[in-house]
Design an enzyme around this catalytic site. Structure first.
Site, PDB file in Angstrom:
ATOM      1  N   GLU A 329       0.845  -1.193   0.000  1.00 58.32           N
ATOM      2  CA  GLU A 329       0.000   0.000   0.000  1.00 58.32           C
ATOM      3  C   GLU A 329       0.883   1.246   0.000  1.00 58.32           C
ATOM      4  OE1 GLU A 329      -3.435   2.071   2.851  1.00 58.32           O
ATOM      5  OE2 GLU A 329      -2.102   0.532   3.658  1.00 58.32           O
ATOM      6  N   HIS A 330       1.802   1.319   0.943  1.00 54.63           N
ATOM      7  CA  HIS A 330       2.772   2.415   1.027  1.00 54.63           C
ATOM      8  C   HIS A 330       4.167   1.844   0.807  1.00 54.63           C
ATOM      9  CE1 HIS A 330      -0.560   3.465   3.866  1.00 54.63           C
ATOM     10  NE2 HIS A 330      -0.488   4.628   3.249  1.00 54.63           N
TER      11      HIS A 330
END
Length: 434
Positions: A329-330
């Protein structure tokens, strides 16, 4: 704490899969049944069900679901200048970046007399779900509200669970007002998603719903997207995650802080460090232990760290391969040669480059959107943007001469597929007046 260091070179293919396995998302038959029951109540009883469910789950008996303009005005007066400035700054930053995403229509004459156009129009009505936990989330209001505002959605509806006094946080109301949102309702949980999908006496239905939530909200979104014609959801939801790629020159304190900033989200969050430096990994591990004691949510972070990873790779090229396989996601890059790595990274919700680019900046005020695909969906789903609040359709306009130029192609292909009526729709036009 994070389990011991993992040497990627020493793992078998099966062990590598296990090392990158995400925390399991509970798939409970009981949960599915409970949510289905809530949805049925709202569908059949409307506002009456919403009020009863709010009293049942939130412990508050509401007399109305709507938030008035007077309440919004009062919220502006209640906040400190410092808090107001922060919300306005974040709004300005997010709006600046998202304004550049505005789509233009595309028209192409594919052959003389054949004009094809791709048009982009805003989704007419959208619903924004804003969770309410231990603290208000005005950043989520902005991340959802700004794209809806810029895209030009005719109706933007915000729903949020009420606090113990039956109110919404002042920060939520101020952020919503900045985004031009005037339809605000004090309702949360699966019942809020049901209201947005079915509509009630007070809350008209919308075309698409956005926003994170607990497993009841997620289950409601999934069920309703499959049951209600024309009702869509933003993206599949999963636990928060971050992956950091760092070399031996990176600052271990910065890395530890970034890892902990995700670990504090929830016990099912996952954080991963990939590095070609065993020394750096050791220093980061020490920093995590020291910084963990400073956190108000240290117990939550500590639980999340149990399913997180510190991975030693042969080199940074291998770290890139592992990251692409995981699809975080990050993704944070703290290396001296970040541009080279960036050019090879393909799967991530959002990437943060350099020692002074914490993931927290993207969560609040850099300008990018913090609504991102999790659980490996970054391989096929993009971060939230104006495109998610719009839909595209095509328009074609053909002259008789244009149709004549395409006729041979169309007739041959319709003949191959045995679709006589398709073929006749062309020939009948060309025979007319010939």
């Amino acid at each position: 704490m994070i389990n011991q260091l993992i040497n990627w070179q020493e793992l078998s293919p099966q062990q590598k899969n296990s090392a990158l396995a995400r925390p399991a998302i509970a798939d409970s038959a009981l949960l599915s049944t409970q949510v289905a029951n809530i949805l049925s109540q709202v569908k059949n009883q409307g506002d009456k069900a919403i009020l009863a469910l709010t009293e049942q789950f939130d412990g508050i008996a509401l007399s109305t679901l709507s938030v008035s303009s007077a309440q919004v005005a009062q919220a502006k007066l209640a906040l400190t200048d410092k808090r107001l400035k922060a919300i306005h700054t974040a709004y300005k930053q997010i709006k600046s970046f998202h304004s550049a995403q505005t789509a233009s229509d595309i028209t192409v004459e594919t052959t003389p007399g054949v004009k094809c156009t791709l048009k982009t129009e805003a989704i007419e009505s959208v619903g924004l779900y804003i969770p309410a936990g231990s603290a208000p989330l005005p950043s989520t209001v902005l991340m959802l509200g700004v794209p809806a505002q810029l895209t030009g959605c005719q109706r933007t509806v915000l729903v949020c669970p009420p606090d113990k006094n039956g109110q919404l946080a002042d920060e939520i109301l101020v952020a919503a007002d900045l985004c031009g949102i005037t339809e605000i309702y004090t309702v949360g949980g699966a019942q809020a998603i049901a209201a947005l999908a079915y509509g009630t006496e007070t809350i008209p239905a919308v075309n698409k719903v956005f926003g994170p939530g607990n497993r009841y909200v997620t289950e409601a979104k999934t069920q309703l997207s499959q049951q209600v014609a024309g009702f869509a959801i933003d993206m599949p939801a999963g636990p928060s995650e971050v992956l950091v790629i760092a070399d031996g020159q990176a600052n271990p304190a910065f890395i530890a802080a970034d890892l902990l900033s995700q670990a504090e989200h929830g016990v099912d969050s996952q954080v991963i460090l990939l590095s070609d430096s065993e020394s750096l990994i050791s220093k980061v591990s020490t920093e995590i232990a020291q910084q963990l004691t400073l956190l108000s949510r240290c117990k939550i972070a500590e639980q999340a760290l149990k399913q997180s990873r510190l991975i030693l790779t042969k080199d940074l090229a291998q770290a890139v391969e592992v990251s692409n396989e995981y699809g975080p996601e990050h993704l944070i890059i703290q290396t001296e040669d970040a541009p080279t790595l960036l050019s090879k990274l393909r799967n991530a919700g959002s990437i943060f480059v350099g020692a002074y680019t914490p993931e927290s900046a993207g969560d609040y005020a850099s300008g990018t959107n913090h609504v991102l695909p999790t659980y490996g969906y970054s391989k096929v789903i993009s971060s939230l943007s104006l495109a998610d609040f719009s839909r595209r359709f095509t328009v074609q306009e053909i002259t008789k001469a244009g149709l004549q130029s395409l006729a041979e192609c169309i007739i041959e292909l319709t003949d191959a597929e045995g679709l006589d009526a398709h073929q006749r729709a062309v020939t009948i036009r060309l025979e007319e007046g010939s």
